[in-house]
Design a protein around this motif. Structure first.
Motif, mmCIF file in Angstrom:
data_model
loop_
_atom_site.group_PDB
_atom_site.id
_atom_site.type_symbol
_atom_site.label_atom_id
_atom_site.label_comp_id
_atom_site.label_asym_id
_atom_site.label_seq_id
_atom_site.Cartn_x
_atom_site.Cartn_y
_atom_site.Cartn_z
ATOM 1 N N TYR A 99 37.468 42.132 41.018
ATOM 2 C CA TYR A 99 38.120 40.880 40.635
ATOM 3 C C TYR A 99 39.389 40.669 41.466
ATOM 4 O O TYR A 99 39.632 39.562 41.957
ATOM 5 C CB TYR A 99 38.451 40.900 39.145
ATOM 6 C CG TYR A 99 39.037 39.599 38.640
ATOM 7 C CD1 TYR A 99 38.259 38.455 38.561
ATOM 8 C CD2 TYR A 99 40.367 39.524 38.249
ATOM 9 C CE1 TYR A 99 38.786 37.254 38.101
ATOM 10 C CE2 TYR A 99 40.906 38.327 37.788
ATOM 11 C CZ TYR A 99 40.111 37.197 37.717
ATOM 12 O OH TYR A 99 40.646 36.014 37.279
ATOM 13 N N LEU A 100 40.176 41.726 41.641
ATOM 14 C CA LEU A 100 41.381 41.591 42.464
ATOM 15 C C LEU A 100 41.032 41.221 43.902
ATOM 16 O O LEU A 100 41.755 40.462 44.554
ATOM 17 C CB LEU A 100 42.182 42.896 42.456
ATOM 18 C CG LEU A 100 42.976 43.252 41.198
ATOM 19 C CD1 LEU A 100 43.887 44.432 41.479
ATOM 20 C CD2 LEU A 100 43.793 42.075 40.689
ATOM 21 N N SER A 101 39.922 41.763 44.413
ATOM 22 C CA SER A 101 39.543 41.499 45.809
ATOM 23 C C SER A 101 39.233 40.029 46.050
ATOM 24 O O SER A 101 39.318 39.552 47.189
ATOM 25 C CB SER A 101 38.326 42.349 46.192
ATOM 26 O OG SER A 101 37.147 41.894 45.549
ATOM 27 N N GLU A 102 38.881 39.304 44.981
ATOM 28 C CA GLU A 102 38.595 37.880 45.126
ATOM 29 C C GLU A 102 39.858 37.077 45.433
ATOM 30 O O GLU A 102 39.784 35.938 45.891
ATOM 31 C CB GLU A 102 37.948 37.334 43.846
ATOM 32 C CG GLU A 102 36.593 37.948 43.502
ATOM 33 C CD GLU A 102 35.524 37.565 44.507
ATOM 34 O OE1 GLU A 102 35.567 36.423 45.009
ATOM 35 O OE2 GLU A 102 34.651 38.408 44.790
ATOM 36 N N PHE A 103 41.026 37.659 45.183
ATOM 37 C CA PHE A 103 42.288 36.934 45.367
ATOM 38 C C PHE A 103 43.197 37.610 46.398
ATOM 39 O O PHE A 103 43.688 36.963 47.311
ATOM 40 C CB PHE A 103 43.038 36.832 44.029
ATOM 41 C CG PHE A 103 42.262 36.156 42.946
ATOM 42 C CD1 PHE A 103 42.276 34.779 42.825
ATOM 43 C CD2 PHE A 103 41.499 36.898 42.059
ATOM 44 C CE1 PHE A 103 41.553 34.147 41.824
ATOM 45 C CE2 PHE A 103 40.763 36.280 41.062
ATOM 46 C CZ PHE A 103 40.791 34.900 40.943
ATOM 47 N N VAL A 104 43.390 38.908 46.234
ATOM 48 C CA VAL A 104 44.423 39.600 47.017
ATOM 49 C C VAL A 104 44.078 39.651 48.496
ATOM 50 O O VAL A 104 44.938 39.438 49.357
ATOM 51 C CB VAL A 104 44.636 41.027 46.467
ATOM 52 C CG1 VAL A 104 45.672 41.777 47.307
ATOM 53 C CG2 VAL A 104 45.082 40.967 45.008
ATOM 54 N N GLY A 105 42.826 39.949 48.836
ATOM 55 C CA GLY A 105 42.442 40.076 50.241
ATOM 56 C C GLY A 105 42.657 38.817 51.046
ATOM 57 O O GLY A 105 42.879 38.867 52.256
ATOM 58 N N GLU A 106 42.598 37.671 50.376
ATOM 59 C CA GLU A 106 42.803 36.389 51.053
ATOM 60 C C GLU A 106 44.242 35.898 50.952
ATOM 61 O O GLU A 106 44.539 34.746 51.278
ATOM 62 C CB GLU A 106 41.861 35.335 50.447
ATOM 63 C CG GLU A 106 40.388 35.667 50.592
ATOM 64 C CD GLU A 106 39.971 35.737 52.049
ATOM 65 O OE1 GLU A 106 40.491 34.928 52.847
ATOM 66 O OE2 GLU A 106 39.140 36.603 52.372
ATOM 67 N N GLY A 107 45.114 36.759 50.475
ATOM 68 C CA GLY A 107 46.518 36.377 50.370
ATOM 69 C C GLY A 107 46.861 35.643 49.102
ATOM 70 O O GLY A 107 47.971 35.135 48.943
ATOM 71 N N GLY A 108 45.911 35.574 48.160
ATOM 72 C CA GLY A 108 46.157 34.869 46.911
ATOM 73 C C GLY A 108 46.784 35.768 45.854
ATOM 74 O O GLY A 108 47.099 36.931 46.092
ATOM 75 N N VAL A 109 46.944 35.212 44.672
ATOM 76 C CA VAL A 109 47.545 35.930 43.551
ATOM 77 C C VAL A 109 46.593 35.853 42.359
ATOM 78 O O VAL A 109 46.114 34.765 42.029
ATOM 79 C CB VAL A 109 48.911 35.312 43.167
ATOM 80 C CG1 VAL A 109 49.500 36.028 41.963
ATOM 81 C CG2 VAL A 109 49.874 35.370 44.345
ATOM 82 N N PRO A 110 46.294 36.968 41.693
ATOM 83 C CA PRO A 110 45.430 36.920 40.505
ATOM 84 C C PRO A 110 46.028 36.011 39.437
ATOM 85 O O PRO A 110 47.247 35.958 39.268
ATOM 86 C CB PRO A 110 45.396 38.380 40.036
ATOM 87 C CG PRO A 110 45.794 39.189 41.219
ATOM 88 C CD PRO A 110 46.741 38.345 42.001
ATOM 89 N N PRO A 111 45.196 35.293 38.694
ATOM 90 C CA PRO A 111 45.715 34.335 37.704
ATOM 91 C C PRO A 111 46.238 34.989 36.429
ATOM 92 O O PRO A 111 46.806 34.303 35.591
ATOM 93 C CB PRO A 111 44.499 33.454 37.404
ATOM 94 C CG PRO A 111 43.327 34.329 37.692
ATOM 95 C CD PRO A 111 43.732 35.224 38.822
ATOM 96 N N PHE A 112 46.026 36.308 36.264
ATOM 97 C CA PHE A 112 46.488 37.007 35.066
ATOM 98 C C PHE A 112 47.274 38.246 35.464
ATOM 99 O O PHE A 112 47.138 38.758 36.573
ATOM 100 C CB PHE A 112 45.307 37.429 34.171
ATOM 101 C CG PHE A 112 44.379 36.319 33.814
ATOM 102 C CD1 PHE A 112 44.751 35.372 32.870
ATOM 103 C CD2 PHE A 112 43.134 36.214 34.410
ATOM 104 C CE1 PHE A 112 43.900 34.346 32.532
ATOM 105 C CE2 PHE A 112 42.265 35.191 34.083
ATOM 106 C CZ PHE A 112 42.652 34.246 33.138
#
Length: 317
Positions: A99-112
């Motif tokens: 789940y973290l890889s869906e956000f962090v790898g692209e420079g994003g931030v997890p929503p929770f």
């Protein structure tokens, strides 16, 4: 057959993307010092928070197993002791990382917050590995944490993000399958009890090592589950030769690892203790054990409190 089928698909299906490595590669291409500094801080924060979250999950499950027994009644009226298998936490950690890889790898931030993602991952993993009655009992014990997860629909959003694909063949479950291939020969049934005791000792050491490998970032992103399982078994028998010899005597073998290697060849399985990835994982695991011992990172010293103070809940109540 299960192991052969797993080996064919695990590299693409059960190996988590290296989202921290992807973040560092993005970081190295940033020329603005201020932006680079902020990104470095964010990556280090995620790494530290990830370790704390996974350690909390493992420590909570360990405490759950050590607390006064909790009993549960199944649909047939049979009452039995509730336990949480190590595979549940390994699956939770895999869900958490994916789940973290869906956000962090692209420079994003997890929503929770990461602790909420960890709790939700544990609930999802429990539902894939345990019965509904057992999951309900865990919800009671976790109390307000489960209510926070459900109130924010964290688990549902994780499932949607991962397309409901959350099954994970944990290394400890693979090790159990491998140990089942070791048995007493015909006419030596008197050693079966001793063999089961030795296998239990192997599983205890293997569970501790796979726990460390799950908490330490890099194993599930660089190695497949069967690779981690083979490396773990290799290290356990390498560090505890007495245990390896005891199993060999019960099974009338020269060496358990040698016997398993011959079975892999006999049945044409794509498994080998001599594979480069297994050897690399073996070395990293030995280094992890050495560092853990050197820095005194014993679970007792760094144990986190359980999610709430309920220690004597009887789930039948």
């Amino acid at each position: 057959e299960r192991l052969q089928q797993l080996r064919r698909v695990e590299r693409t299906k059960y190996q988590c993307p290296d989202y921290i490595g992807d973040s560092y590669r993005r970081f190295n291409n940033i020329l603005d010092d201020k932006v680079a500094s902020d990104m470095r801080f964010r990556i280090e924060y995620i790494l530290n928070s990830r370790e704390q979250t996974l350690r909390k999950l493992f420590n909570w499950v360990d405490k759950f197993r050590l607390d006064p027994p909790r009993y549960i009644t199944d649909e047939g009226g049979q009452r039995y002791k509730l336990d949480i298998d190590e595979a549940v936490v390994s699956t939770a950690a895999f869900i958490f990382d994916r789940y973290l890889s869906e956000f962090v790898g692209e420079g994003g931030v997890p929503p929770f917050r990461l602790d909420l993602i960890g709790d939700a991952s544990l609930f999802i993993a429990a539902k894939t590995e345990m019965s509904w009655n057992e999951v309900c009992c865990i919800e009671k014990v976790m109390g307000r944490y489960s209510r926070r997860v459900y109130a924010m629909n964290v688990d549902l959003k994780i499932l949607k993000e991962l397309n409901w694909d959350v099954v994970y063949p944990s290394p400890i479950s693979i090790i159990r399958d491998l140990l089942s291939l070791l048995h007493c020969p015909s006419g030596s049934q008197q050693f079966e009890g001793s063999l089961e005791i030795h296998k239990t000792d192997v599983l205890k050491e293997a569970a501790y090592m796979t726990k460390l490998a799950t908490i330490a970032y890099g194993f599930t992103t660089n190695f497949s589950p069967s690779t981690i399982a083979l490396a773990t078994l290799s290290v356990v028998f390498e560090k505890n030769r007495c245990l390896a010899k005891s199993i060999a005597l019960c099974c009338n073998l020269i060496d358990p690892v040698f016997h398993l290697a011959n079975l892999f060849k006999t049945y044409g399985m794509d498994l080998s203790f001599d594979n480069d990835d297994v050897k690399e994982c073996d070395e990293k695991m030995l280094q992890l054990l050495q560092n853990n011992s050197k820095h005194g990172n014993d679970e007792k010293e760094r144990a986190c409190p359980s999610p709430n103070n309920i220690t004597k809940l009887q789930c039948d109540e």
